[in-house]
Enzyme design. Structure first.
Site, PDB file in Angstrom:
ATOM      1  N   ASP A  58      -7.482  11.513  -9.202  1.00 13.82           N
ATOM      2  CA  ASP A  58      -6.962  11.953  -7.459  1.00 13.82           C
ATOM      3  C   ASP A  58      -7.741  11.849  -6.919  1.00 13.82           C
ATOM      4  O   ASP A  58      -9.383  12.392  -7.559  1.00 13.82           O
ATOM      5  CB  ASP A  58      -6.548  12.847  -7.005  1.00 13.82           C
TER       6      ASP A  58
ATOM      7  N   THR B 298     -11.653  -9.450   1.560  1.00  9.77           N
ATOM      8  CA  THR B 298     -10.691  -9.253  -0.044  1.00  9.77           C
ATOM      9  C   THR B 298      -9.335 -10.957   0.718  1.00  9.77           C
ATOM     10  O   THR B 298      -9.568 -11.392   1.655  1.00  9.77           O
ATOM     11  CB  THR B 298     -10.127  -8.145  -0.305  1.00  9.77           C
TER      12      THR B 298
ATOM     13  N   ASP C  23      -2.714   3.374   1.911  1.00  3.09           N
ATOM     14  CA  ASP C  23      -1.293   3.044   2.459  1.00  3.09           C
ATOM     15  C   ASP C  23      -1.173   3.380   3.615  1.00  3.09           C
ATOM     16  O   ASP C  23      -1.295   4.427   3.482  1.00  3.09           O
ATOM     17  CB  ASP C  23      -1.025   3.598   1.338  1.00  3.09           C
TER      18      ASP C  23
ATOM     19  N   PHE D 113      -7.194 -10.487  -0.090  1.00  4.56           N
ATOM     20  CA  PHE D 113      -5.372 -10.076   0.856  1.00  4.56           C
ATOM     21  C   PHE D 113      -5.362 -10.466   2.489  1.00  4.56           C
ATOM     22  O   PHE D 113      -4.691 -10.955   2.955  1.00  4.56           O
ATOM     23  CB  PHE D 113      -5.163  -8.629  -0.004  1.00  4.56           C
ATOM     24  N   GLU D 114      -7.272 -10.624   2.749  1.00  3.82           N
ATOM     25  CA  GLU D 114      -7.714  -9.816   3.969  1.00  3.82           C
ATOM     26  C   GLU D 114      -7.333 -11.331   4.625  1.00  3.82           C
ATOM     27  O   GLU D 114      -6.928 -11.644   5.822  1.00  3.82           O
ATOM     28  CB  GLU D 114      -9.052  -9.355   4.483  1.00  3.82           C
TER      29      GLU D 114
ATOM     30  N   GLU E 271     -16.175   5.469  -2.959  1.00  7.43           N
ATOM     31  CA  GLU E 271     -15.058   4.207  -2.699  1.00  7.43           C
ATOM     32  C   GLU E 271     -13.933   4.755  -3.287  1.00  7.43           C
ATOM     33  O   GLU E 271     -13.444   5.472  -4.189  1.00  7.43           O
ATOM     34  CB  GLU E 271     -14.975   3.779  -3.126  1.00  7.43           C
TER      35      GLU E 271
ATOM     36  N   LYS F 270       6.279   4.571   8.084  1.00  7.79           N
ATOM     37  CA  LYS F 270       7.466   4.822   8.931  1.00  7.79           C
ATOM     38  C   LYS F 270       7.024   5.998   9.197  1.00  7.79           C
ATOM     39  O   LYS F 270       6.452   6.927   8.634  1.00  7.79           O
ATOM     40  CB  LYS F 270       8.742   5.758   7.412  1.00  7.79           C
TER      41      LYS F 270
END
Length: 239
Positions: free
Chosen positions: A121, A217, A144, A219-220, A69, A148
């Protein structure tokens, strides 16, 4: 000696500065539980990039379906998946230290033994620590979106990412991505549809319904209440 602007060394330095990362650094305070996770959980579950290529069968003490993950956030979904599938092993990567601490604390609290964690990373971990054709799943949930236009080049889902993941998946293994940004979902679809060696598992060639194995989640749920959509993509390695 000062390198000239057009020198190979300067160009190499610029290339490394612009290299796509799997994360954005965020500051955050540590709770007592998160610090406990780092202090007590890291020696048990933590892995180091510098240790290089790992034998995960030896590390987990078994041969089992293995999920990698990328960016597990605060670790809630990871813990839920690991608890629901004790017969599977999970390798999570996250740079946000409070999130790492939260996952480690949760793993200790729940008595889970099928989780290992990197704090660096994720692309470097895939390149340097994971053997080719060794993963059953790679998960990328809500990365993320860099919404833009001038930042689109920073998105993790690019042709090079697709090829790296393909190398690490077993034939038949699946890359599962999810995003709540429709334009990013379209970008993911565009990249993956032309990536060699993959098959889109969506019946309509676009997105799959939310799989039961992906936890929802907080957030979801909040986004759904506000009318936001979520798009899931599953691509299987076919060669």
């Amino acid at each position: 000696m000062i390198e000239e602007q057009g020198s190979p060394a300067a160009a190499d330095e610029t290339r490394h500065r612009r290299e796509i990362k799997s994360f954005v650094m965020r500051a955050g305070r540590m709770t007592e539980g998160q610090q406990r996770g780092l202090d007590q959980g890291w020696p048990q579950f933590g892995l180091e990039l510098g240790d290089g290529l790992r034998d995960f069968d030896a590390l987990f003490g078994r041969s089992a379906p293995r999920t990698f993950e990328i960016g597990f956030g605060m670790g809630h979904a990871t813990l839920e998946m690991a608890a629901a599938a004790p017969e599977q092993d999970f390798i999570g990567v996250e740079v946000h230290r409070p999130g790492v601490g939260a996952l480690l604390n949760g793993a200790m609290t729940q008595g889970l033994s099928n989780i290992r964690v990197y704090s660096c990373d994720a692309l470097e971990v895939l390149r340097d620590c994971v053997a080719d054709a060794s993963l059953d799943r790679v998960l990328l949930f809500f990365p993320d979106p860099w919404h833009k236009s001038r930042h689109h080049k920073r998105r993790i889902v690019q042709p090079a990412f697709a090829e790296l993941v393909r190398q690490k998946l077993k034939v038949g293994g699946v890359l599962h991505m999810a995003t709540d940004w429709e334009h990013y979902a379209e970008h993911m679809l565009e990249v993956m549809n032309v990536a060699p060696g993959y098959r889109n598992l969506a019946a309509d060639g676009r997105y799959v319904p939310r799989p039961e194995e992906r936890p929802v989640t907080k957030f979801e749920r909040r986004g759904e209440r506000l009318g936001h959509g979520v798009w899931d993509l599953k691509f299987q390695r076919i060669d």
